[in-house]
Motif scaffolding. Sequence first.
Motif, PDB file in Angstrom:
ATOM      1  N   UNK A  39       0.909  -1.206   0.122  1.00  0.00           N
ATOM      2  CA  UNK A  39      -0.057   0.095  -0.184  1.00  0.00           C
ATOM      3  C   UNK A  39       0.729   1.275  -0.048  1.00  0.00           C
ATOM      4  N   UNK A  40       1.961   1.255   0.650  1.00  0.00           N
ATOM      5  CA  UNK A  40       2.550   2.587   0.657  1.00  0.00           C
ATOM      6  C   UNK A  40       3.467   2.804  -0.512  1.00  0.00           C
ATOM      7  N   UNK A  41       3.692   2.077  -1.212  1.00  0.00           N
ATOM      8  CA  UNK A  41       4.361   2.194  -2.539  1.00  0.00           C
ATOM      9  C   UNK A  41       3.232   2.298  -3.818  1.00  0.00           C
ATOM     10  N   UNK A  42       2.096   2.326  -3.645  1.00  0.00           N
ATOM     11  CA  UNK A  42       0.929   2.152  -4.751  1.00  0.00           C
ATOM     12  C   UNK A  42       1.200   3.698  -5.308  1.00  0.00           C
ATOM     13  N   UNK A  43       0.722   3.569  -6.637  1.00  0.00           N
ATOM     14  CA  UNK A  43       0.677   4.958  -7.232  1.00  0.00           C
ATOM     15  C   UNK A  43       2.091   5.585  -7.499  1.00  0.00           C
ATOM     16  N   UNK A  44       2.936   4.822  -7.362  1.00  0.00           N
ATOM     17  CA  UNK A  44       4.400   5.185  -7.733  1.00  0.00           C
ATOM     18  C   UNK A  44       5.203   4.830  -8.708  1.00  0.00           C
ATOM     19  N   UNK A  45       4.412   3.972  -9.644  1.00  0.00           N
ATOM     20  CA  UNK A  45       5.193   3.453 -10.638  1.00  0.00           C
ATOM     21  C   UNK A  45       5.415   1.878 -10.561  1.00  0.00           C
ATOM     22  N   UNK A  46       5.336   1.422  -9.226  1.00  0.00           N
ATOM     23  CA  UNK A  46       5.699  -0.068  -9.271  1.00  0.00           C
ATOM     24  C   UNK A  46       4.926  -0.993  -9.767  1.00  0.00           C
ATOM     25  N   UNK A  47       3.559  -0.778  -9.859  1.00  0.00           N
ATOM     26  CA  UNK A  47       2.776  -1.729 -10.610  1.00  0.00           C
ATOM     27  C   UNK A  47       2.960  -1.630 -12.170  1.00  0.00           C
ATOM     28  N   UNK A  48       3.360  -0.430 -12.653  1.00  0.00           N
ATOM     29  CA  UNK A  48       3.769  -0.308 -14.146  1.00  0.00           C
ATOM     30  C   UNK A  48       5.041  -1.151 -14.101  1.00  0.00           C
ATOM     31  N   UNK A  49       5.782  -1.097 -13.166  1.00  0.00           N
ATOM     32  CA  UNK A  49       7.233  -1.653 -13.413  1.00  0.00           C
ATOM     33  C   UNK A  49       6.920  -3.299 -13.362  1.00  0.00           C
ATOM     34  N   UNK A  50       6.039  -3.812 -12.377  1.00  0.00           N
ATOM     35  CA  UNK A  50       6.116  -5.157 -12.412  1.00  0.00           C
ATOM     36  C   UNK A  50       5.229  -5.581 -13.684  1.00  0.00           C
ATOM     37  N   UNK A  51       4.132  -4.813 -14.315  1.00  0.00           N
ATOM     38  CA  UNK A  51       3.706  -5.283 -15.752  1.00  0.00           C
ATOM     39  C   UNK A  51       4.890  -5.442 -16.704  1.00  0.00           C
TER      40      UNK A  51
END
Length: 176
Positions: free
Chosen positions: A104-116
Amino acid sequence: MDVLNFRALEQSDVKSLQRLFMESLSELIRRERFEDADLLDEEVARLNTTIQDHFDDDTVHLYVVEEDGTIVGAGALLPPNEIISGHLELERDAIELGSVYVTPDMQRQGVGQYVLSEMRREMLAQKRHVFYLDAGFPSAQTYWQKRLGAPTLVLEHYWGPGAPHMIWRIDLKDMK
């Protein structure tokens, strides 16, 4: 955000990954205002099965993203789940992109896009050109619609009145 590291799950990561799943799901269920008391336990149990399958089943590949030695994200490549396989005719050797979570504290910081992005690279390395993904949580559906476009199939009222389930079939050559 510091440098991110994408790699396969190791046995020493299990407790940290379980904590990430619990924190992410707890926050997601709170934010979505779900009232199903068993939902968290069911989702965590499903994810724990995926963790175990990663070590026991060569068709399940779980990956983590680290920042400064701390696991901040995860994703899996695995055989399509029953919702996907029960509603779409799948290509031979079909693969699902699943278990994508960011702390949760790393959401909306590009981590999800990096995972994808890293999962896409991993699929191409495995000579996979099509993947499936599904989402039942409304915020996950919104996220994936922004990243992947309109779903291939919407199962209206799947989870109850006004609660659809969405499934995507994505050809990697069409991804941005």
